[in-house]
Write a protein that holds these residues in place. Structure first.
Motif, PDB file in Angstrom:
ATOM      1  N   MET A   1       8.705  23.256 -15.701  1.00  0.00           N
ATOM      2  CA  MET A   1       8.598  21.823 -16.011  1.00  0.00           C
ATOM      3  C   MET A   1       8.095  21.084 -14.768  1.00  0.00           C
ATOM      4  O   MET A   1       8.661  21.194 -13.678  1.00  0.00           O
ATOM      5  N   SER A   2       6.990  20.380 -14.930  1.00  0.00           N
ATOM      6  CA  SER A   2       6.419  19.666 -13.792  1.00  0.00           C
ATOM      7  C   SER A   2       7.189  18.381 -13.530  1.00  0.00           C
ATOM      8  O   SER A   2       7.761  17.778 -14.439  1.00  0.00           O
ATOM      9  N   GLN A   3       7.201  18.010 -12.284  1.00  0.00           N
ATOM     10  CA  GLN A   3       7.884  16.779 -11.893  1.00  0.00           C
ATOM     11  C   GLN A   3       6.893  15.876 -11.163  1.00  0.00           C
ATOM     12  O   GLN A   3       6.012  16.349 -10.445  1.00  0.00           O
ATOM     13  N   THR A   4       7.058  14.595 -11.365  1.00  0.00           N
ATOM     14  CA  THR A   4       6.191  13.632 -10.694  1.00  0.00           C
ATOM     15  C   THR A   4       6.723  13.343  -9.303  1.00  0.00           C
ATOM     16  O   THR A   4       7.920  13.092  -9.129  1.00  0.00           O
ATOM     17  N   ARG A   5       5.834  13.431  -8.348  1.00  0.00           N
ATOM     18  CA  ARG A   5       6.244  13.118  -6.977  1.00  0.00           C
ATOM     19  C   ARG A   5       6.663  11.662  -6.885  1.00  0.00           C
ATOM     20  O   ARG A   5       5.956  10.767  -7.371  1.00  0.00           O
ATOM     21  N   PRO A   6       7.821  11.374  -6.289  1.00  0.00           N
ATOM     22  CA  PRO A   6       8.268   9.977  -6.192  1.00  0.00           C
ATOM     23  C   PRO A   6       7.340   9.155  -5.307  1.00  0.00           C
ATOM     24  O   PRO A   6       6.742   9.667  -4.356  1.00  0.00           O
ATOM     25  N   GLU A   7       7.216   7.882  -5.667  1.00  0.00           N
ATOM     26  CA  GLU A   7       6.406   6.977  -4.864  1.00  0.00           C
ATOM     27  C   GLU A   7       7.130   6.641  -3.559  1.00  0.00           C
ATOM     28  O   GLU A   7       8.353   6.511  -3.525  1.00  0.00           O
ATOM     29  N   LEU A   8       6.345   6.510  -2.507  1.00  0.00           N
ATOM     30  CA  LEU A   8       6.918   6.113  -1.227  1.00  0.00           C
ATOM     31  C   LEU A   8       7.329   4.646  -1.279  1.00  0.00           C
ATOM     32  O   LEU A   8       6.587   3.802  -1.796  1.00  0.00           O
ATOM     33  N   GLY A   9       8.492   4.372  -0.747  1.00  0.00           N
ATOM     34  CA  GLY A   9       8.928   2.993  -0.668  1.00  0.00           C
ATOM     35  C   GLY A   9       8.372   2.304   0.559  1.00  0.00           C
ATOM     36  O   GLY A   9       7.702   2.920   1.400  1.00  0.00           O
ATOM     37  N   ALA A  10       8.633   1.029   0.676  1.00  0.00           N
ATOM     38  CA  ALA A  10       8.182   0.276   1.843  1.00  0.00           C
ATOM     39  C   ALA A  10       8.955   0.740   3.070  1.00  0.00           C
ATOM     40  O   ALA A  10      10.154   1.026   2.992  1.00  0.00           O
ATOM     41  N   PRO A  11       8.284   0.846   4.221  1.00  0.00           N
ATOM     42  CA  PRO A  11       8.988   1.254   5.440  1.00  0.00           C
ATOM     43  C   PRO A  11      10.132   0.297   5.761  1.00  0.00           C
ATOM     44  O   PRO A  11      10.014  -0.917   5.576  1.00  0.00           O
ATOM     45  N   ALA A  12      11.241   0.860   6.198  1.00  0.00           N
ATOM     46  CA  ALA A  12      12.386   0.029   6.567  1.00  0.00           C
ATOM     47  C   ALA A  12      12.064  -0.785   7.810  1.00  0.00           C
ATOM     48  O   ALA A  12      11.441  -0.286   8.751  1.00  0.00           O
ATOM     49  N   SER A  13      12.469  -2.037   7.800  1.00  0.00           N
ATOM     50  CA  SER A  13      12.283  -2.863   8.989  1.00  0.00           C
ATOM     51  C   SER A  13      13.244  -2.404  10.078  1.00  0.00           C
ATOM     52  O   SER A  13      14.307  -1.851   9.790  1.00  0.00           O
ATOM     53  N   PHE A  14      12.869  -2.610  11.317  1.00  0.00           N
ATOM     54  CA  PHE A  14      13.714  -2.150  12.409  1.00  0.00           C
ATOM     55  C   PHE A  14      13.690  -3.161  13.535  1.00  0.00           C
ATOM     56  O   PHE A  14      12.625  -3.646  13.936  1.00  0.00           O
ATOM     57  N   THR A  15      14.868  -3.468  14.023  1.00  0.00           N
ATOM     58  CA  THR A  15      15.017  -4.299  15.221  1.00  0.00           C
ATOM     59  C   THR A  15      15.962  -3.577  16.165  1.00  0.00           C
ATOM     60  O   THR A  15      17.080  -3.211  15.763  1.00  0.00           O
ATOM     61  N   PHE A  16      15.528  -3.359  17.388  1.00  0.00           N
ATOM     62  CA  PHE A  16      16.374  -2.674  18.355  1.00  0.00           C
ATOM     63  C   PHE A  16      17.537  -3.580  18.745  1.00  0.00           C
ATOM     64  O   PHE A  16      17.345  -4.765  19.012  1.00  0.00           O
ATOM     65  N   PRO A  17      18.769  -3.050  18.763  1.00  0.00           N
ATOM     66  CA  PRO A  17      19.929  -3.896  19.085  1.00  0.00           C
ATOM     67  C   PRO A  17      19.812  -4.518  20.475  1.00  0.00           C
ATOM     68  O   PRO A  17      19.368  -3.863  21.424  1.00  0.00           O
ATOM     69  N   ARG A  18      20.205  -5.781  20.575  1.00  0.00           N
ATOM     70  CA  ARG A  18      20.179  -6.453  21.872  1.00  0.00           C
ATOM     71  C   ARG A  18      21.379  -6.007  22.705  1.00  0.00           C
ATOM     72  O   ARG A  18      22.522  -6.109  22.267  1.00  0.00           O
ATOM     73  N   PRO A  19      21.147  -5.516  23.903  1.00  0.00           N
ATOM     74  CA  PRO A  19      22.275  -5.094  24.739  1.00  0.00           C
ATOM     75  C   PRO A  19      23.009  -6.277  25.338  1.00  0.00           C
ATOM     76  O   PRO A  19      22.450  -7.357  25.508  1.00  0.00           O
ATOM     77  N   GLN A  20      24.270  -6.067  25.624  1.00  0.00           N
ATOM     78  CA  GLN A  20      25.031  -7.050  26.390  1.00  0.00           C
ATOM     79  C   GLN A  20      25.092  -6.601  27.837  1.00  0.00           C
ATOM     80  O   GLN A  20      25.120  -5.401  28.124  1.00  0.00           O
ATOM     81  N   ARG A  21      25.090  -7.556  28.742  1.00  0.00           N
ATOM     82  CA  ARG A  21      25.095  -7.254  30.172  1.00  0.00           C
ATOM     83  C   ARG A  21      26.332  -7.869  30.819  1.00  0.00           C
ATOM     84  O   ARG A  21      26.639  -9.043  30.586  1.00  0.00           O
ATOM     85  N   VAL A  22      27.002  -7.068  31.625  1.00  0.00           N
ATOM     86  CA  VAL A  22      28.203  -7.518  32.320  1.00  0.00           C
ATOM     87  C   VAL A  22      28.062  -7.151  33.797  1.00  0.00           C
ATOM     88  O   VAL A  22      27.935  -5.965  34.144  1.00  0.00           O
ATOM     89  N   ASP A  23      28.054  -8.157  34.663  1.00  0.00           N
ATOM     90  CA  ASP A  23      28.017  -7.903  36.103  1.00  0.00           C
ATOM     91  C   ASP A  23      29.423  -7.556  36.577  1.00  0.00           C
ATOM     92  O   ASP A  23      30.378  -8.296  36.319  1.00  0.00           O
ATOM     93  N   VAL A  24      29.528  -6.419  37.262  1.00  0.00           N
ATOM     94  CA  VAL A  24      30.815  -5.947  37.761  1.00  0.00           C
ATOM     95  C   VAL A  24      30.633  -5.557  39.222  1.00  0.00           C
ATOM     96  O   VAL A  24      29.970  -4.554  39.527  1.00  0.00           O
ATOM     97  N   GLY A  25      31.190  -6.344  40.117  1.00  0.00           N
ATOM     98  CA  GLY A  25      31.004  -6.048  41.530  1.00  0.00           C
ATOM     99  C   GLY A  25      29.532  -6.056  41.888  1.00  0.00           C
ATOM    100  O   GLY A  25      28.799  -6.992  41.570  1.00  0.00           O
ATOM    101  N   ALA A  26      29.076  -4.977  42.525  1.00  0.00           N
ATOM    102  CA  ALA A  26      27.679  -4.887  42.935  1.00  0.00           C
ATOM    103  C   ALA A  26      26.788  -4.290  41.854  1.00  0.00           C
ATOM    104  O   ALA A  26      25.579  -4.169  42.050  1.00  0.00           O
ATOM    105  N   GLY A  27      27.373  -3.904  40.719  1.00  0.00           N
ATOM    106  CA  GLY A  27      26.590  -3.253  39.674  1.00  0.00           C
ATOM    107  C   GLY A  27      26.555  -4.048  38.391  1.00  0.00           C
ATOM    108  O   GLY A  27      27.154  -5.121  38.262  1.00  0.00           O
ATOM    109  N   THR A  28      25.832  -3.530  37.414  1.00  0.00           N
ATOM    110  CA  THR A  28      25.707  -4.158  36.098  1.00  0.00           C
ATOM    111  C   THR A  28      25.930  -3.120  35.017  1.00  0.00           C
ATOM    112  O   THR A  28      25.395  -1.999  35.093  1.00  0.00           O
ATOM    113  N   VAL A  29      26.709  -3.488  34.007  1.00  0.00           N
ATOM    114  CA  VAL A  29      26.888  -2.658  32.818  1.00  0.00           C
ATOM    115  C   VAL A  29      25.974  -3.198  31.731  1.00  0.00           C
ATOM    116  O   VAL A  29      25.990  -4.392  31.428  1.00  0.00           O
TER     117      VAL A  29
END
Length: 448
Positions: A1-29
Protein backbone atom coordinates in the motif's frame (compact mmCIF):
# COMPACT_ATOMS: atom_id res chain seq x y z
CA UNK A 1 0.00 0.00 0.00
CA UNK A 2 1.52 3.29 -1.10
CA UNK A 3 1.64 6.22 1.25
CA UNK A 4 1.74 9.90 0.44
CA UNK A 5 4.78 11.72 1.68
CA UNK A 6 3.69 14.32 4.25
CA UNK A 7 4.00 17.96 3.30
CA UNK A 8 6.72 19.95 5.00
CA UNK A 9 5.45 22.46 7.49
CA UNK A 10 6.67 26.00 7.91
CA UNK A 11 10.07 26.26 9.62
CA UNK A 12 9.79 26.93 13.34
CA UNK A 13 10.72 30.44 14.36
CA UNK A 14 13.71 30.71 16.65
CA UNK A 15 14.99 33.36 19.01
CA UNK A 16 18.13 32.72 21.02
CA UNK A 17 17.48 33.21 24.76
CA UNK A 18 18.79 36.47 26.18
CA UNK A 19 21.42 35.80 28.84
CA UNK A 20 21.44 37.48 32.21
CA UNK A 21 24.66 39.04 33.43
CA UNK A 22 25.76 39.31 37.05
CA UNK A 23 28.96 41.09 38.07
CA UNK A 24 30.63 39.26 40.94
CA UNK A 25 33.86 40.70 42.27
CA UNK A 26 36.32 41.00 39.40
CA UNK A 27 34.38 38.60 37.17
CA UNK A 28 31.05 38.31 35.38
CA UNK A 29 28.54 35.46 35.30
CA UNK A 30 26.67 35.10 32.01
CA UNK A 31 23.75 32.70 32.35
CA UNK A 32 20.76 31.28 30.47
CA UNK A 33 17.98 29.60 32.43
CA UNK A 34 16.55 26.66 30.49
CA UNK A 35 13.65 25.14 32.47
CA UNK A 36 13.78 21.35 32.41
CA UNK A 37 17.39 21.20 31.21
CA UNK A 38 18.82 19.26 34.15
CA UNK A 39 22.35 18.92 32.78
CA UNK A 40 24.13 22.21 33.40
CA UNK A 41 26.99 23.37 31.19
CA UNK A 42 29.44 25.59 33.02
CA UNK A 43 32.37 27.27 31.21
CA UNK A 44 35.04 29.61 32.56
CA UNK A 45 36.53 31.80 29.82
CA UNK A 46 39.93 33.45 30.12
CA UNK A 47 40.91 35.80 27.30
CA UNK A 48 44.42 34.41 27.23
CA UNK A 49 44.84 31.96 24.37
CA UNK A 50 47.90 30.59 22.64
CA UNK A 51 48.40 33.81 20.65
CA UNK A 52 49.63 35.53 23.82
CA UNK A 53 52.24 32.92 24.71
CA UNK A 54 55.87 34.04 24.90
CA UNK A 55 57.90 32.79 21.95
CA UNK A 56 60.23 30.91 24.28
CA UNK A 57 57.32 28.92 25.78
CA UNK A 58 55.12 28.11 22.81
CA UNK A 59 52.69 25.35 23.73
CA UNK A 60 52.57 26.24 27.43
CA UNK A 61 48.80 26.93 27.23
CA UNK A 62 47.99 23.51 25.82
CA UNK A 63 50.34 21.80 28.27
CA UNK A 64 48.72 23.64 31.18
CA UNK A 65 45.29 22.59 29.92
CA UNK A 66 46.39 18.97 29.94
CA UNK A 67 47.99 19.21 33.39
CA UNK A 68 44.79 20.61 34.92
CA UNK A 69 43.32 17.13 34.43
CA UNK A 70 45.73 15.87 37.10
CA UNK A 71 43.64 17.85 39.58
CA UNK A 72 44.45 19.41 42.93
CA UNK A 73 45.95 16.13 44.15
CA UNK A 74 47.95 15.32 41.01
CA UNK A 75 48.31 12.03 39.15
CA UNK A 76 45.09 12.19 37.08
CA UNK A 77 42.94 12.58 40.18
CA UNK A 78 40.40 15.04 38.78
CA UNK A 79 38.23 12.79 36.56
CA UNK A 80 37.49 10.18 39.25
CA UNK A 81 36.62 12.91 41.75
CA UNK A 82 34.19 14.55 39.31
CA UNK A 83 32.66 11.25 38.27
CA UNK A 84 31.35 10.79 41.79
CA UNK A 85 29.07 13.73 41.05
CA UNK A 86 28.23 12.65 37.48
CA UNK A 87 30.30 15.54 36.14
CA UNK A 88 32.49 15.67 33.04
CA UNK A 89 35.53 17.94 32.78
CA UNK A 90 36.11 20.20 29.77
CA UNK A 91 39.25 22.13 28.91
CA UNK A 92 40.41 23.55 25.59
CA UNK A 93 42.75 26.18 24.27
CA UNK A 94 42.23 28.30 21.16
CA UNK A 95 44.32 31.12 19.76
CA UNK A 96 42.10 33.58 21.62
CA UNK A 97 40.96 31.87 24.82
CA UNK A 98 41.58 29.33 27.54
CA UNK A 99 38.27 27.64 28.36
CA UNK A 100 37.65 25.26 31.26
CA UNK A 101 34.34 23.82 32.32
CA UNK A 102 31.98 21.12 33.52
CA UNK A 103 28.86 19.38 32.33
CA UNK A 104 27.07 18.31 35.51
CA UNK A 105 23.59 17.37 36.76
CA UNK A 106 22.03 20.45 38.29
CA UNK A 107 21.41 18.66 41.60
CA UNK A 108 25.17 18.08 41.95
CA UNK A 109 26.28 21.50 40.73
CA UNK A 110 27.20 22.85 44.15
CA UNK A 111 29.40 19.88 45.00
CA UNK A 112 31.08 19.73 41.60
CA UNK A 113 31.79 23.44 41.33
CA UNK A 114 34.01 23.30 44.42
CA UNK A 115 36.17 20.66 42.73
CA UNK A 116 36.13 22.70 39.53
CA UNK A 117 37.35 25.84 41.24
CA UNK A 118 40.14 23.94 43.00
CA UNK A 119 41.20 22.31 39.74
CA UNK A 120 41.39 25.62 37.87
CA UNK A 121 42.79 27.89 40.58
CA UNK A 122 44.89 25.54 42.71
CA UNK A 123 46.00 22.47 40.72
CA UNK A 124 48.88 20.38 41.99
CA UNK A 125 51.14 21.18 39.00
CA UNK A 126 53.42 18.36 40.03
CA UNK A 127 56.67 18.39 38.04
CA UNK A 128 56.43 14.68 37.21
CA UNK A 129 52.87 15.13 35.94
CA UNK A 130 53.94 18.08 33.78
CA UNK A 131 56.87 16.21 32.24
CA UNK A 132 54.69 13.17 31.57
CA UNK A 133 52.00 15.27 29.92
CA UNK A 134 54.61 17.16 27.91
CA UNK A 135 56.06 13.98 26.46
CA UNK A 136 52.57 12.73 25.61
CA UNK A 137 51.79 15.96 23.75
CA UNK A 138 55.04 15.84 21.77
CA UNK A 139 54.39 12.24 20.81
CA UNK A 140 50.81 13.12 19.88
CA UNK A 141 52.11 15.98 17.69
CA UNK A 142 54.38 13.69 15.69
CA UNK A 143 51.67 11.04 15.38
CA UNK A 144 49.29 13.66 14.04
CA UNK A 145 51.89 14.94 11.58
CA UNK A 146 52.14 11.45 10.09
CA UNK A 147 48.82 12.36 8.42
CA UNK A 148 49.44 14.31 5.23
CA UNK A 149 46.38 16.48 5.79
CA UNK A 150 47.40 17.40 9.35
CA UNK A 151 50.95 18.09 8.21
CA UNK A 152 49.74 20.43 5.46
CA UNK A 153 47.40 22.28 7.82
CA UNK A 154 50.10 22.71 10.44
CA UNK A 155 52.45 24.14 7.82
CA UNK A 156 50.11 26.93 6.74
CA UNK A 157 50.72 29.32 9.66
CA UNK A 158 54.41 29.75 8.91
CA UNK A 159 53.56 30.73 5.33
CA UNK A 160 51.07 33.44 6.30
CA UNK A 161 52.35 34.90 9.60
CA UNK A 162 55.41 35.88 11.54
CA UNK A 163 55.42 35.63 15.33
CA UNK A 164 53.34 33.17 17.32
CA UNK A 165 50.92 32.30 14.52
CA UNK A 166 53.84 30.99 12.47
CA UNK A 167 54.02 27.92 14.73
CA UNK A 168 51.08 25.52 15.33
CA UNK A 169 48.87 26.14 18.35
CA UNK A 170 50.47 23.15 20.11
CA UNK A 171 53.83 24.93 19.88
CA UNK A 172 55.57 22.36 17.72
CA UNK A 173 57.69 19.58 19.20
CA UNK A 174 60.81 21.75 19.53
CA UNK A 175 59.39 24.57 21.63
CA UNK A 176 56.76 22.47 23.40
CA UNK A 177 59.35 19.85 24.31
CA UNK A 178 61.42 22.53 26.05
CA UNK A 179 58.63 23.99 28.21
CA UNK A 180 59.58 23.51 31.85
CA UNK A 181 57.43 22.87 34.94
CA UNK A 182 58.50 26.30 36.15
CA UNK A 183 57.12 27.94 32.97
CA UNK A 184 53.83 26.10 33.40
CA UNK A 185 53.57 27.27 37.00
CA UNK A 186 54.40 30.84 35.97
CA UNK A 187 51.84 30.82 33.16
CA UNK A 188 49.17 29.40 35.44
CA UNK A 189 49.93 31.91 38.18
CA UNK A 190 49.72 34.86 35.76
CA UNK A 191 46.46 33.74 34.15
CA UNK A 192 44.12 31.10 35.58
CA UNK A 193 45.14 31.47 39.21
CA UNK A 194 45.02 35.25 39.41
CA UNK A 195 42.46 36.55 36.89
CA UNK A 196 38.71 36.09 37.22
CA UNK A 197 37.56 35.49 33.65
CA UNK A 198 33.91 35.14 32.66
CA UNK A 199 31.72 32.31 33.91
CA UNK A 200 29.10 30.94 31.49
CA UNK A 201 26.27 28.87 32.99
CA UNK A 202 23.41 27.26 31.01
CA UNK A 203 20.72 24.89 32.30
CA UNK A 204 17.75 24.76 34.64
CA UNK A 205 18.89 27.38 37.14
CA UNK A 206 15.88 27.19 39.44
CA UNK A 207 17.21 27.80 42.93
CA UNK A 208 20.77 28.47 41.70
CA UNK A 209 22.30 31.59 43.26
CA UNK A 210 24.44 32.99 40.44
CA UNK A 211 26.19 35.49 42.71
CA UNK A 212 27.19 32.75 45.13
CA UNK A 213 28.28 30.55 42.22
CA UNK A 214 30.44 33.38 40.91
CA UNK A 215 32.02 33.96 44.32
CA UNK A 216 33.01 30.31 44.56
CA UNK A 217 34.64 30.34 41.13
CA UNK A 218 36.17 33.84 41.11
CA UNK A 219 37.31 34.03 44.73
CA UNK A 220 39.68 36.95 45.25
CA UNK A 221 41.03 37.02 41.69
CA UNK A 222 41.64 40.23 39.75
CA UNK A 223 40.09 41.54 36.56
CA UNK A 224 41.52 40.21 33.32
CA UNK A 225 44.05 42.35 31.51
CA UNK A 226 43.25 43.85 28.13
CA UNK A 227 44.80 42.04 25.20
CA UNK A 228 46.97 43.92 22.71
CA UNK A 229 45.32 43.28 19.34
CA UNK A 230 48.17 43.89 16.92
CA UNK A 231 47.69 42.33 13.52
CA UNK A 232 50.68 40.02 12.91
CA UNK A 233 52.91 40.71 9.94
CA UNK A 234 53.28 38.30 7.00
CA UNK A 235 56.59 36.59 6.30
CA UNK A 236 58.60 37.61 3.23
CA UNK A 237 57.95 35.78 -0.02
CA UNK A 238 56.19 36.12 -3.34
CA UNK A 239 52.43 35.61 -3.57
CA UNK A 240 50.95 33.42 -4.82
CA UNK A 241 53.44 30.59 -4.26
CA UNK A 242 53.54 26.83 -3.80
CA UNK A 243 55.24 25.14 -0.85
CA UNK A 244 55.81 21.38 -0.89
CA UNK A 245 56.24 19.73 2.49
CA UNK A 246 58.21 16.70 1.39
CA UNK A 247 56.88 13.20 2.11
CA UNK A 248 59.10 10.96 -0.05
CA UNK A 249 57.26 8.04 -1.59
CA UNK A 250 53.79 9.36 -0.78
CA UNK A 251 51.22 8.21 -3.34
CA UNK A 252 48.74 10.86 -2.20
CA UNK A 253 48.98 14.59 -1.67
CA UNK A 254 47.19 16.76 0.84
CA UNK A 255 46.79 20.30 -0.37
CA UNK A 256 45.70 23.49 1.37
CA UNK A 257 45.15 26.77 -0.43
CA UNK A 258 45.20 29.54 2.17
CA UNK A 259 45.06 33.32 2.33
CA UNK A 260 44.78 35.92 5.05
CA UNK A 261 41.47 37.66 5.76
CA UNK A 262 40.34 40.26 8.32
CA UNK A 263 39.56 39.47 11.96
CA UNK A 264 36.31 38.04 13.30
CA UNK A 265 34.77 41.42 14.11
CA UNK A 266 35.74 42.85 10.71
CA UNK A 267 34.10 40.06 8.70
CA UNK A 268 30.39 40.07 7.83
CA UNK A 269 29.87 36.44 8.83
CA UNK A 270 26.65 35.57 6.94
CA UNK A 271 28.06 36.91 3.67
CA UNK A 272 31.53 35.41 4.17
CA UNK A 273 30.40 32.00 5.37
CA UNK A 274 27.68 31.93 2.74
CA UNK A 275 30.27 32.26 -0.02
CA UNK A 276 32.48 29.67 1.69
CA UNK A 277 29.61 27.19 1.85
CA UNK A 278 28.89 27.67 -1.85
CA UNK A 279 32.54 27.19 -2.71
CA UNK A 280 33.39 24.27 -0.41
CA UNK A 281 31.24 24.06 2.71
CA UNK A 282 28.47 21.75 1.52
CA UNK A 283 28.31 18.42 -0.28
CA UNK A 284 26.84 20.26 -3.28
CA UNK A 285 29.58 22.90 -3.16
CA UNK A 286 31.47 23.80 -6.29
CA UNK A 287 34.78 22.32 -5.14
CA UNK A 288 33.17 19.03 -4.21
CA UNK A 289 31.16 18.81 -7.40
CA UNK A 290 34.27 19.52 -9.49
CA UNK A 291 37.01 17.56 -7.71
CA UNK A 292 34.90 14.65 -6.44
CA UNK A 293 31.90 14.27 -8.71
CA UNK A 294 33.21 15.38 -12.11
CA UNK A 295 36.96 14.63 -11.94
CA UNK A 296 36.89 11.80 -9.40
CA UNK A 297 40.09 13.01 -7.76
CA UNK A 298 39.02 12.96 -4.12
CA UNK A 299 36.47 11.72 -1.60
CA UNK A 300 35.77 15.29 -0.59
CA UNK A 301 36.95 18.91 -0.76
CA UNK A 302 36.10 21.76 1.57
CA UNK A 303 36.65 25.35 2.53
CA UNK A 304 36.20 27.52 5.60
CA UNK A 305 37.26 30.51 7.65
CA UNK A 306 39.46 30.47 10.76
CA UNK A 307 38.65 33.86 12.27
CA UNK A 308 40.54 35.21 15.27
CA UNK A 309 40.40 38.37 17.33
CA UNK A 310 43.21 40.08 15.41
CA UNK A 311 43.31 38.35 12.02
CA UNK A 312 41.88 35.45 10.05
CA UNK A 313 42.55 32.77 7.46
CA UNK A 314 40.49 31.36 4.60
CA UNK A 315 41.37 27.81 3.55
CA UNK A 316 40.44 25.32 0.86
CA UNK A 317 41.63 21.74 1.34
CA UNK A 318 41.47 18.24 -0.08
CA UNK A 319 43.48 15.02 -0.50
CA UNK A 320 44.15 13.58 -3.94
CA UNK A 321 46.24 11.00 -5.77
CA UNK A 322 49.74 12.36 -6.34
CA UNK A 323 49.50 12.50 -10.14
CA UNK A 324 46.36 14.67 -9.95
CA UNK A 325 47.82 17.22 -7.52
CA UNK A 326 48.70 19.93 -10.02
CA UNK A 327 45.36 19.74 -11.82
CA UNK A 328 43.51 19.72 -8.48
CA UNK A 329 45.17 23.00 -7.58
CA UNK A 330 44.43 24.72 -10.87
CA UNK A 331 40.87 23.38 -10.85
CA UNK A 332 40.30 24.70 -7.32
CA UNK A 333 41.60 28.13 -8.26
CA UNK A 334 39.41 28.09 -11.37
CA UNK A 335 36.37 27.49 -9.17
CA UNK A 336 37.28 30.52 -7.06
CA UNK A 337 37.71 32.72 -10.13
CA UNK A 338 34.44 31.49 -11.64
CA UNK A 339 32.62 32.33 -8.43
CA UNK A 340 34.21 35.79 -8.33
CA UNK A 341 33.53 36.48 -12.01
CA UNK A 342 30.13 34.83 -12.51
CA UNK A 343 28.52 35.15 -9.10
CA UNK A 344 26.20 32.74 -7.29
CA UNK A 345 23.03 31.10 -8.55
CA UNK A 346 19.54 31.47 -7.12
CA UNK A 347 19.61 27.83 -6.00
CA UNK A 348 22.91 28.37 -4.15
CA UNK A 349 21.44 31.42 -2.42
CA UNK A 350 18.38 29.48 -1.25
CA UNK A 351 20.47 26.57 -0.01
CA UNK A 352 22.70 28.84 2.07
CA UNK A 353 19.71 30.63 3.58
CA UNK A 354 17.93 27.44 4.56
CA UNK A 355 20.99 25.60 5.89
CA UNK A 356 21.72 28.44 8.30
CA UNK A 357 18.21 29.21 9.54
CA UNK A 358 15.89 26.19 9.40
CA UNK A 359 18.01 24.03 11.72
CA UNK A 360 18.64 26.62 14.45
CA UNK A 361 16.14 25.17 16.96
CA UNK A 362 18.02 21.87 16.77
CA UNK A 363 21.47 23.48 16.72
CA UNK A 364 20.76 25.19 20.05
CA UNK A 365 18.64 22.50 21.68
CA UNK A 366 21.16 21.55 24.40
CA UNK A 367 22.80 23.41 27.26
CA UNK A 368 26.18 22.53 25.80
CA UNK A 369 25.43 24.11 22.42
CA UNK A 370 24.01 27.27 24.00
CA UNK A 371 27.02 27.51 26.29
CA UNK A 372 29.26 27.22 23.23
CA UNK A 373 27.47 30.17 21.64
CA UNK A 374 27.89 32.23 24.82
CA UNK A 375 31.59 31.39 24.97
CA UNK A 376 31.93 32.61 21.39
CA UNK A 377 30.19 35.86 22.32
CA UNK A 378 32.47 36.37 25.31
CA UNK A 379 35.69 35.63 23.43
CA UNK A 380 34.88 37.91 20.50
CA UNK A 381 33.01 40.68 22.39
CA UNK A 382 29.79 39.99 20.50
CA UNK A 383 26.37 41.35 21.54
CA UNK A 384 23.90 39.21 23.48
CA UNK A 385 21.62 39.01 20.42
CA UNK A 386 24.47 37.84 18.17
CA UNK A 387 22.79 34.57 17.15
CA UNK A 388 19.60 36.41 16.19
CA UNK A 389 21.58 38.98 14.22
CA UNK A 390 23.33 36.17 12.37
CA UNK A 391 20.01 34.50 11.57
CA UNK A 392 18.65 37.79 10.29
CA UNK A 393 21.80 38.27 8.26
CA UNK A 394 21.34 34.93 6.52
CA UNK A 395 17.64 35.65 5.92
CA UNK A 396 18.52 38.95 4.21
CA UNK A 397 21.20 37.50 1.92
CA UNK A 398 20.84 38.26 -1.77
CA UNK A 399 22.78 37.13 -4.79
CA UNK A 400 24.27 40.61 -4.97
CA UNK A 401 25.47 40.53 -1.35
CA UNK A 402 27.08 37.12 -1.85
CA UNK A 403 28.67 38.23 -5.13
CA UNK A 404 30.21 41.22 -3.35
CA UNK A 405 31.44 38.94 -0.55
CA UNK A 406 33.27 36.78 -3.10
CA UNK A 407 35.02 39.90 -4.38
CA UNK A 408 35.78 41.11 -0.85
CA UNK A 409 37.03 37.94 0.81
CA UNK A 410 38.36 35.59 -1.89
CA UNK A 411 41.76 36.59 -3.27
CA UNK A 412 43.58 33.69 -4.96
CA UNK A 413 46.31 36.10 -6.07
CA UNK A 414 47.25 36.41 -2.37
CA UNK A 415 47.23 32.69 -1.61
CA UNK A 416 49.84 30.22 -0.50
CA UNK A 417 49.39 26.65 -1.74
CA UNK A 418 50.79 24.11 0.74
CA UNK A 419 51.15 20.54 -0.53
CA UNK A 420 52.20 17.63 1.68
CA UNK A 421 53.50 15.03 -0.75
CA UNK A 422 56.43 13.56 -2.67
CA UNK A 423 58.48 16.59 -3.75
CA UNK A 424 60.49 14.72 -6.38
CA UNK A 425 57.31 13.58 -8.06
CA UNK A 426 55.45 16.89 -7.71
CA UNK A 427 58.00 19.64 -8.32
CA UNK A 428 57.86 19.53 -12.12
CA UNK A 429 54.06 19.41 -12.55
CA UNK A 430 53.55 22.08 -9.88
CA UNK A 431 56.03 24.40 -11.60
CA UNK A 432 54.15 23.97 -14.87
CA UNK A 433 50.89 25.22 -13.36
CA UNK A 434 52.19 28.78 -13.36
CA UNK A 435 50.59 29.40 -9.96
CA UNK A 436 53.84 30.71 -8.53
CA UNK A 437 57.37 29.73 -7.50
CA UNK A 438 57.72 26.26 -5.96
CA UNK A 439 59.63 25.76 -2.71
CA UNK A 440 60.38 22.43 -1.03
CA UNK A 441 60.72 22.14 2.76
CA UNK A 442 61.65 19.26 5.05
CA UNK A 443 58.98 18.69 7.72
CA UNK A 444 61.68 17.76 10.24
CA UNK A 445 62.96 21.35 10.10
CA UNK A 446 59.62 23.17 10.29
CA UNK A 447 59.25 23.40 14.06
CA UNK A 448 62.73 22.71 15.34
Amino acid sequence: MSQTRPELGAPASFTFPRPQRVDVGAGTVVAIDVPGQLLVSLRLVHQHGAALEPLDAMGVSLLTSEVLEDGPDGNSSLAPALERHGAEWNSRVTWDAFVTGLDVPVNRLNQAVGLFSEAVRRPALDADDILRRREQLVERFWLGSASAQTLAMRSVGGQLFTGRYGTPLAGGPGKLGAVTPEQVASFHGDTLASTAGTLVVVGDLTGVDLSELGKRVFGDTSASRERDLTTPAPPPGELPRVVVVDRPGSVQSALVIAQRVPSRKEVDLPRAEGVSEILGGMFTSRLNMELRERLGYTYGAGSGFDLRRDTGVFLMSTQVEADTTAHSITSSLEQVNELRDGGVTEQELQTVRESNTVGLPVSYSTARSMAGALVDMVVHDLPDDHVDRQRAGYEKLTRESLDSAAQEYLHPEQAVVVVAGDAERLRGPLGETGVGPVEVVDPETLWA
